[in-house]
Design a protein around this motif. Structure first.
Motif, mmCIF file in Angstrom:
data_model
loop_
_atom_site.group_PDB
_atom_site.id
_atom_site.type_symbol
_atom_site.label_atom_id
_atom_site.label_comp_id
_atom_site.label_asym_id
_atom_site.label_seq_id
_atom_site.Cartn_x
_atom_site.Cartn_y
_atom_site.Cartn_z
ATOM 1 N N TYR A 1 23.965 -13.788 -7.357
ATOM 2 C CA TYR A 1 22.618 -13.295 -7.103
ATOM 3 C C TYR A 1 22.486 -11.877 -7.646
ATOM 4 C CZ TYR A 1 22.400 -17.155 -3.708
ATOM 5 O OH TYR A 1 22.433 -18.394 -3.105
ATOM 6 N N CYS A 2 21.341 -11.591 -8.235
ATOM 7 C CA CYS A 2 21.124 -10.256 -8.790
ATOM 8 C C CYS A 2 19.691 -9.811 -8.532
ATOM 9 C CB CYS A 2 21.412 -10.244 -10.286
ATOM 10 S SG CYS A 2 21.064 -8.661 -11.098
ATOM 11 N N PHE A 3 19.531 -8.688 -7.830
ATOM 12 C CA PHE A 3 18.227 -8.069 -7.666
ATOM 13 C C PHE A 3 17.963 -7.153 -8.853
ATOM 14 C CE2 PHE A 3 18.948 -9.160 -3.195
ATOM 15 C CZ PHE A 3 17.682 -9.586 -2.802
ATOM 16 N N CYS A 4 16.792 -7.268 -9.440
ATOM 17 C CA CYS A 4 16.444 -6.408 -10.564
ATOM 18 C C CYS A 4 14.970 -6.030 -10.473
ATOM 19 C CB CYS A 4 16.748 -7.087 -11.892
ATOM 20 S SG CYS A 4 15.783 -8.598 -12.193
ATOM 21 N N GLY A 5 14.575 -5.047 -11.269
ATOM 22 C CA GLY A 5 13.196 -4.581 -11.233
ATOM 23 C C GLY A 5 12.613 -4.425 -12.624
ATOM 24 N N ASP A 6 11.417 -3.854 -12.678
ATOM 25 C CA ASP A 6 10.742 -3.667 -13.955
ATOM 26 C C ASP A 6 11.583 -2.840 -14.918
ATOM 27 O OD1 ASP A 6 8.021 -4.893 -13.449
ATOM 28 O OD2 ASP A 6 8.087 -3.456 -11.800
ATOM 29 N N GLY A 7 12.195 -1.788 -14.415
ATOM 30 C CA GLY A 7 13.010 -0.935 -15.282
ATOM 31 C C GLY A 7 14.168 -1.676 -15.907
ATOM 32 N N ASP A 8 14.805 -2.562 -15.140
ATOM 33 C CA ASP A 8 15.911 -3.356 -15.674
ATOM 34 C C ASP A 8 15.446 -4.242 -16.823
ATOM 35 O OD1 ASP A 8 18.194 -2.807 -13.750
ATOM 36 O OD2 ASP A 8 16.660 -3.462 -12.344
ATOM 37 N N LEU A 9 14.272 -4.827 -16.653
ATOM 38 C CA LEU A 9 13.777 -5.753 -17.670
ATOM 39 C C LEU A 9 13.265 -5.026 -18.909
ATOM 40 C CD1 LEU A 9 11.970 -8.516 -15.584
ATOM 41 C CD2 LEU A 9 14.347 -8.358 -16.304
ATOM 42 N N GLU A 10 12.902 -3.753 -18.767
ATOM 43 C CA GLU A 10 12.488 -2.981 -19.926
ATOM 44 C C GLU A 10 13.686 -2.570 -20.783
ATOM 45 O OE1 GLU A 10 9.716 0.239 -19.145
ATOM 46 O OE2 GLU A 10 8.885 -0.874 -17.450
ATOM 47 N N GLU A 11 14.842 -2.400 -20.167
ATOM 48 C CA GLU A 11 16.039 -2.022 -20.920
ATOM 49 C C GLU A 11 16.470 -3.173 -21.832
ATOM 50 O OE1 GLU A 11 17.472 0.774 -21.147
ATOM 51 O OE2 GLU A 11 17.052 1.947 -19.347
ATOM 52 N N GLY A 12 16.851 -2.838 -23.065
ATOM 53 C CA GLY A 12 17.208 -3.858 -24.047
ATOM 54 C C GLY A 12 18.395 -4.710 -23.655
ATOM 55 N N ILE A 13 19.321 -4.146 -22.875
ATOM 56 C CA ILE A 13 20.521 -4.899 -22.494
ATOM 57 C C ILE A 13 20.157 -6.146 -21.699
ATOM 58 C CG2 ILE A 13 20.883 -3.528 -20.392
ATOM 59 C CD1 ILE A 13 23.875 -3.832 -20.794
ATOM 60 N N SER A 14 19.050 -6.098 -20.952
ATOM 61 C CA SER A 14 18.674 -7.260 -20.140
ATOM 62 C C SER A 14 18.299 -8.447 -21.019
ATOM 63 C CB SER A 14 17.512 -6.904 -19.205
ATOM 64 O OG SER A 14 16.311 -6.691 -19.933
ATOM 65 N N TYR A 15 17.642 -8.166 -22.154
ATOM 66 C CA TYR A 15 17.303 -9.278 -23.049
ATOM 67 C C TYR A 15 18.564 -9.849 -23.687
ATOM 68 C CZ TYR A 15 15.485 -12.173 -26.725
ATOM 69 O OH TYR A 15 15.250 -13.249 -27.535
ATOM 70 N N GLU A 16 19.463 -8.978 -24.137
ATOM 71 C CA GLU A 16 20.729 -9.454 -24.715
ATOM 72 C C GLU A 16 21.436 -10.399 -23.748
ATOM 73 O OE1 GLU A 16 23.441 -6.500 -26.120
ATOM 74 O OE2 GLU A 16 21.886 -5.252 -27.009
ATOM 75 N N ALA A 17 21.547 -9.958 -22.493
ATOM 76 C CA ALA A 17 22.336 -10.704 -21.512
ATOM 77 C C ALA A 17 21.659 -11.999 -21.092
ATOM 78 C CB ALA A 17 22.596 -9.824 -20.288
ATOM 79 N N THR A 18 20.353 -11.938 -20.826
ATOM 80 C CA THR A 18 19.668 -13.155 -20.374
ATOM 81 C C THR A 18 19.544 -14.177 -21.502
ATOM 82 O OG1 THR A 18 17.532 -12.040 -20.752
ATOM 83 C CG2 THR A 18 18.413 -12.028 -18.515
ATOM 84 N N SER A 19 19.467 -13.707 -22.739
ATOM 85 C CA SER A 19 19.491 -14.623 -23.877
ATOM 86 C C SER A 19 20.788 -15.418 -23.888
ATOM 87 C CB SER A 19 19.340 -13.826 -25.176
ATOM 88 O OG SER A 19 19.595 -14.632 -26.309
ATOM 89 N N LEU A 20 21.894 -14.740 -23.607
ATOM 90 C CA LEU A 20 23.193 -15.407 -23.574
ATOM 91 C C LEU A 20 23.282 -16.350 -22.370
ATOM 92 C CD1 LEU A 20 25.642 -15.233 -25.467
ATOM 93 C CD2 LEU A 20 26.655 -13.582 -23.899
ATOM 94 N N ALA A 21 22.744 -15.915 -21.224
ATOM 95 C CA ALA A 21 22.770 -16.754 -20.017
ATOM 96 C C ALA A 21 22.007 -18.051 -20.231
ATOM 97 C CB ALA A 21 22.173 -15.985 -18.841
ATOM 98 N N GLY A 22 20.850 -17.951 -20.879
ATOM 99 C CA GLY A 22 20.080 -19.155 -21.161
ATOM 100 C C GLY A 22 20.793 -20.068 -22.140
ATOM 101 N N HIS A 23 21.426 -19.460 -23.139
ATOM 102 C CA HIS A 23 22.154 -20.244 -24.139
ATOM 103 C C HIS A 23 23.266 -21.069 -23.491
ATOM 104 C CE1 HIS A 23 24.192 -21.256 -27.893
ATOM 105 N NE2 HIS A 23 25.309 -20.813 -27.351
ATOM 106 N N PHE A 24 23.981 -20.456 -22.540
ATOM 107 C CA PHE A 24 25.103 -21.146 -21.892
ATOM 108 C C PHE A 24 24.664 -21.949 -20.655
ATOM 109 C CE2 PHE A 24 27.846 -17.860 -24.069
ATOM 110 C CZ PHE A 24 28.510 -18.762 -24.867
ATOM 111 N N LYS A 25 23.369 -21.959 -20.361
ATOM 112 C CA LYS A 25 22.825 -22.740 -19.233
ATOM 113 C C LYS A 25 23.563 -22.415 -17.926
ATOM 114 C CE LYS A 25 21.066 -26.646 -21.983
ATOM 115 N NZ LYS A 25 21.189 -25.969 -23.285
ATOM 116 N N LEU A 26 23.603 -21.151 -17.589
ATOM 117 C CA LEU A 26 24.350 -20.701 -16.407
ATOM 118 C C LEU A 26 23.564 -21.006 -15.138
ATOM 119 C CD1 LEU A 26 25.662 -17.249 -17.743
ATOM 120 C CD2 LEU A 26 26.816 -19.478 -17.781
#
Length: 649
Positions: free
Chosen positions: A158-183
């Protein structure tokens, strides 16, 4: 599972969830007010979600390293008041007095959560966005563990996140990988309160978050973050997920704060005693500070009860089940690297340290099933492919894609998971993209191995943008991080043996170009960070100090200087950091009364702490063949000799 269902129904029937959440949010407000510092807004807004999560999460406060526990990550570390309040109420060793010492020097409750400092904190997140990538890393680690250990691993992240987290570029990198691996074991809880420090997020952030996450392969659930029934149904839905899940929870920052609800003013400053008193009155709570009723404590005791039972069931399954899995788990948790042997390299041969390091990595991989990692799309160049294992999640080769920032944060999570020794790799100049996560690894002393190749102007024709000049100086300045720049294949082996014994992140900075293989150094010499590679003909008047490819250059210069009657020794310094930690006596004995000339085809400003003069880079390099550039920038035998004579007067 039947016990969990019964416990959940009992919670719903016998507890006033709104009253419990209000007590939790006011406890957080009291913590910030007592510290006269901190961030009350997000904890007040997330209290309802935190209460319902307490009915779903599986953690055991008596066995905090239980491998199959759920992982909880707060990507926004400014929500620390809520984190500590939950840990206290769940039964971790965080006392009410610890809450009263929030943000004070020496307390268990610092301003942002720190791994291994506060019981129950899974990882140090630090800058916004890191925690999302950490959570993806935990979910990936669990998927590989499932492949290794079967039904012994079935937990959620479980991960709590906010608007600032989603604005940071690292969040897109990571969630792109998470979706790719169907986590499907990953649950992101987005605290969508539309507020940032400067005001409403609409001034900078207007994308459709739902569509974004659907596009990268997530399931998306939209809820009212203050409706207990909606929150509960969302968490239930994640248990049947086939993809990672984003729960978009519309919340009100500063929820319950009279006169300040929804205001950005609640983000980073105490509410004030008057506002807190009015808020408690409006919520029909006692006006006492740090007040938690027995009814609320009884509710949160359910986390401890459920976790203890889940751990007992898991432990019984482990002991009575497949003995091979038990043996495997023990070996994953406690590898004995003293039994690992590497082949040595024939003296006089020529080999790039990136090549020898690739063979070293494969030797470790064959010895340790928990050795896992990969490159940011550069494995053939970094020499990081592990040849006797497959690709994640069935094997230990990680393909991060061109996502250096996320790669670093994911590796931190693997290091904290409990059964892995992770490594990650790219060109040294791109280490800038990993710097935030390397800093966090250094704070945690996480055992992450960084493999950075193409270490100097030897990169050649790629030019200034690809020639690392200042990076090594930067990382040598980072506390707890051990940097290594071996001069040849055999020294590379010795460095790795020492690195595997250290409770710290280790960074290997490796050559693209071939280097002559020299005699194998002793582990004692290498563990001191620097040692005499070639002795002088008599008591030295000059010491040439170098690392990496420049050691070979200094050995050639030494021969010229000796023929001209200048007694010269060569000191190889594979680790500036360990040498700096060595005793004054060792340094004095090493250099004696000689003048010291340091030679390094990098910026090298830190070498002035050890040397009387330094031959180093004073520009960003140029485009051309490596040997041409070395000569042009003064890294030639003739110039080293000239520089040495000038130093000696």
């Amino acid at each position: 599972m039947q016990f969990n269902s019964q416990l959940k129904v009992a919670f719903m029937q016998t507890h006033n969830l709104q009253k419990i959440a209000d007590e939790l949010r006011m406890l957080c407000a009291d913590m910030v007010q007592n510290a006269n510092s901190g961030h009350p807004g997000a904890p007040l807004g997330l209290a309802d979600l935190a209460v319902v999560l307490s009915k779903h999460i599986n953690v055991d406060v008596e066995n905090t390293t239980w491998l199959n526990r759920d992982r909880l990550v707060f990507s926004g570390g400014h929500v620390s008041a809520l984190i500590y309040a939950l840990l206290h109420l769940w039964g971790f060793e965080v006392s009410l007095q610890d809450l009263k010492e929030f943000r004070k020097f020496g307390s268990l409750t610092p301003g942002h959560p720190e791994y291994k400092h506060t019981p129950g904190i899974e990882i140090t997140t630090g800058p916004l966005g890191q925690g999302i990538a950490n959570a993806v890393g935990f979910a990936m680690a669990a998927k590989r563990a499932q492949n290794l250990l079967g039904d012994l691993i079935d937990h959620k992240v479980y991960c709590f996140c906010g608007d600032g987290d989603l604005e940071e570029g690292i969040s897109y990198e990571a969630t792109s990988l998470a979706g790719h691996f169907k986590l499907d074991n990953l649950v992101l809880i987005y605290d969508s309160n539309n507020i940032s420090i400067e005001g409403d997020v609409s001034i900078t952030f207007s994308e459709d978050v739902e569509k974004r996450f659907l596009a990268v392969g997530f399931d998306v659930i939209k809820i009212n973050g203050h409706d207990f029934d909606e929150i509960d149904k969302a968490f239930e839905a994640t248990k049947k997920a086939t993809k990672p899940t984003l729960i978009i929870a519309k919340t009100i920052i500063g929820k319950g704060a009279v006169g300040l609800e929804g205001s950005h003013k609640t983000h980073g400053a105490p509410l004030g005693m008057e506002v807190i008193a009015k808020s408690k009155q409006a919520l029909e709570l006692a006006n006492a500070s740090f007040n938690v009723t027995s009814a609320s404590r009884a509710f949160f005791d359910g986390v401890r009860m459920r976790g203890a039972r889940a751990y007992a069931i898991w432990r019984k399954k482990l002991i009575t089940g497949d003995k091979e899995k038990l043996t495997l788990l023990e070996s994953l948790q406690n590898p004995d690297f003293s039994k690992l042997e590497f082949k040595s390299y024939e003296v006089g041969k020529s080999l790039a340290t990136r090549v020898s390091n690739g063979e070293i990595l494969n030797a470790i991989s064959e010895f340790d099933l928990g050795f896992i990692g990969g490159s940011a799309d550069l494995a053939p160049s970094n020499n990081t492919t592990l040849f006797k294992t497959g690709s994640f999640p069935e094997g230990n080769n990680m393909h991060f894609g061109i996502r250096e920032h996320a790669m670093g944060a994911i590796s931190n999570a693997f290091a904290n998971y409990g059964i892995y020794r992770p490594f990650c790799a790219t060109f040294f100049v791109f280490s800038d993209y990993l710097s935030p996560s390397i800093r966090i690894a250094s704070i945690m002393k996480a055992k992450v191995l960084y493999v950075f190749t193409h270490d100097s102007i030897g990169v050649g024709e790629d030019g200034q943008t690809h020639q690392p000049i200042e990076q090594l100086t930067h990382f040598r300045a980072m506390p707890n991080l051990i940097t290594w720049r071996p001069c040849d294949a055999n020294e590379n082996i010795a460095c790795m043996k020492v690195a595997l014994s250290l409770q710290a992140p280790n960074m290997f900075v490796l050559s693209r170009q071939n280097l002559e293989v020299l005699e194998m150094p002793s582990l004692e010499n290498v563990s001191n960070g620097a040692y005499i590679k070639a002795k002088a003909s008599k008591i030295p008047t000059l010491s040439l100090l170098a690392s990496g490819s420049e050691v070979e250059l200094c050995l050639k210069a030494q021969k010229v200087l000796e023929t001209e009657g200048i007694s010269t020794q060569v000191v190889s310094m594979p680790s500036f950091d360990l040498f700096l930690e060595s005793s004054k006596e060792y340094k004095k004995e090493l250099f004696k009364d000689s003048k010291v000339l340091a030679v390094e085809a990098l910026r090298g400003l830190e070498l002035y702490a050890l040397a009387d003069d330094v031959l180093s880079m004073e520009s960003f390099g140029a485009s051309g063949k490596g040997d041409v550039l070395f000569k042009h920038f003064g890294f030639s035998v003739e110039n080293v000799v000239k520089k040495a004579k000038t130093l000696l007067g």
